[in-house]
Design an enzyme around this catalytic site. Structure first.
Site, PDB file in Angstrom:
ATOM      1  N   GLY A  45       0.844  -1.193   0.000  1.00  9.50           N
ATOM      2  CA  GLY A  45       0.000   0.000   0.000  1.00  9.50           C
ATOM      3  C   GLY A  45       0.875   1.237   0.000  1.00  9.50           C
ATOM      4  N   GLN A  50       2.832  10.074   1.180  1.00 10.95           N
ATOM      5  CA  GLN A  50       4.131   9.402   1.339  1.00 10.95           C
ATOM      6  C   GLN A  50       5.086   9.733   0.200  1.00 10.95           C
ATOM      7  OE1 GLN A  50       2.217   5.334   2.188  1.00 10.95           O
ATOM      8  NE2 GLN A  50       4.120   5.278   3.342  1.00 10.95           N
ATOM      9  N   CYS A 102       5.508   0.233   7.540  1.00 13.04           N
ATOM     10  CA  CYS A 102       5.176   1.395   6.723  1.00 13.04           C
ATOM     11  C   CYS A 102       6.414   1.794   5.929  1.00 13.04           C
ATOM     12  CB  CYS A 102       4.737   2.538   7.635  1.00 13.04           C
ATOM     13  SG  CYS A 102       4.276   4.030   6.749  1.00 13.04           S
ATOM     14  N   LEU A 103       6.254   2.036   4.645  1.00 14.46           N
ATOM     15  CA  LEU A 103       7.404   2.415   3.816  1.00 14.46           C
ATOM     16  C   LEU A 103       8.026   3.733   4.283  1.00 14.46           C
ATOM     17  CD1 LEU A 103       6.094   1.460   0.247  1.00 14.46           C
ATOM     18  CD2 LEU A 103       7.676   0.165   1.688  1.00 14.46           C
ATOM     19  N   HIS A 144      -4.887   1.579   7.375  1.00 18.19           N
ATOM     20  CA  HIS A 144      -3.545   2.163   7.499  1.00 18.19           C
ATOM     21  C   HIS A 144      -3.372   3.317   6.504  1.00 18.19           C
ATOM     22  CE1 HIS A 144       1.005   1.641   7.988  1.00 18.19           C
ATOM     23  NE2 HIS A 144       0.924   2.402   6.906  1.00 18.19           N
ATOM     24  N   GLU A 145      -3.832   3.094   5.266  1.00 16.30           N
ATOM     25  CA  GLU A 145      -3.641   4.114   4.226  1.00 16.30           C
ATOM     26  C   GLU A 145      -4.564   5.318   4.435  1.00 16.30           C
ATOM     27  OE1 GLU A 145      -1.034   3.811   2.539  1.00 16.30           O
ATOM     28  OE2 GLU A 145      -0.687   1.693   2.958  1.00 16.30           O
ATOM     29  N   HIS A 148      -3.069   7.660   6.753  1.00 15.21           N
ATOM     30  CA  HIS A 148      -2.057   8.539   6.141  1.00 15.21           C
ATOM     31  C   HIS A 148      -2.700   9.815   5.600  1.00 15.21           C
ATOM     32  CE1 HIS A 148       1.838   6.608   6.201  1.00 15.21           C
ATOM     33  NE2 HIS A 148       1.374   5.463   5.729  1.00 15.21           N
TER      34      HIS A 148
END
Ligand code: ZN
Length: 194
Positions: A45, A50, A102-103, A144-145, A148
């Protein structure tokens, strides 16, 4: 084009993102870049903030997990998925723990409690309205997204005990001490990265 990923401590990750107002060729190209960036970083994702763009859009690709999650994957809509202006319409009362990463916070994984299932309404990349009842990993990634897009990171949801244990590492990260096997955006005000 692979876009550099912004990391913990970058203000863009703490900003509430704006709704996407209109489709454009530029937006479609950006969506392609996001999918390429997510795959290049071996993520499942990626949210627009991000990659430094504060708009309500994220992409998901669960395909790499399809073999491991054979049973669940039968319920997944076609992958990859694009979510524009997503809204959670309903969620299950039951919560479950799941290890998240998380990236934007490389090399850190922690168990997070969230509702097991969510109903999410969104526009797909053709700007068609969609509603999906998501369970399991899909529900996890969607929540999660969406966080963000509201400037929330999964480390905010940890118990205060776990957060305390991670405090130093996060502080170092927010000062620029972070490495990953994918391109990172320079952190404003932090020391130069090698
Ligand atoms: Zn993330």
């Amino acid at each position: 084009m692979v876009l550099p990923i912004h990391t913990y401590g970058d203000p863009v990750l703490r900003t509430e993102a704006d709704a996407v107002e209109a489709d454009s060729p530029e937006l479609q190209a950006f969506i392609d870049d996001m999918i390429e960036t997510m795959r290049g970083a071996q993520g499942i994702g990626l949210a627009a903030p991000q990659v430094g763009r504060s708009i309500r859009l994220f992409v998901v690709d669960l395909e790499p997990l399809a073999d491991r999650e054979e049973e669940e994957s039968a319920e997944w809509p076609e992958q990859p998925m694009v979510f524009i202006n997503p809204e959670i319409e309903a969620e299950t009362e039951e919560e479950c723990a799941y290890e998240e990463g998380c990236l934007s916070i490389p090399d850190l994984r922690e168990e997070v409690m969230r509702p097991e299932g969510v109903r999410v309404r969104f526009l797909d990349r053709a700007f068609r309205e969609q509603t999906v009842d998501a369970y399991g990993i899909l529900a996890r990634v969607v929540q999660h997204e969406i966080d963000h897009l509201d400037g929330v990171l999964f480390v905010d949801l940890l118990t205060s005990f776990r957060r305390k244990l991670l405090q130093r590492r996060l502080r170092e990260m927010s000062r620029g001490a972070v490495e990953a096997e994918y391109p990172l955006a320079p952190l404003e005000g932090a020391g130069a990265r090698d």
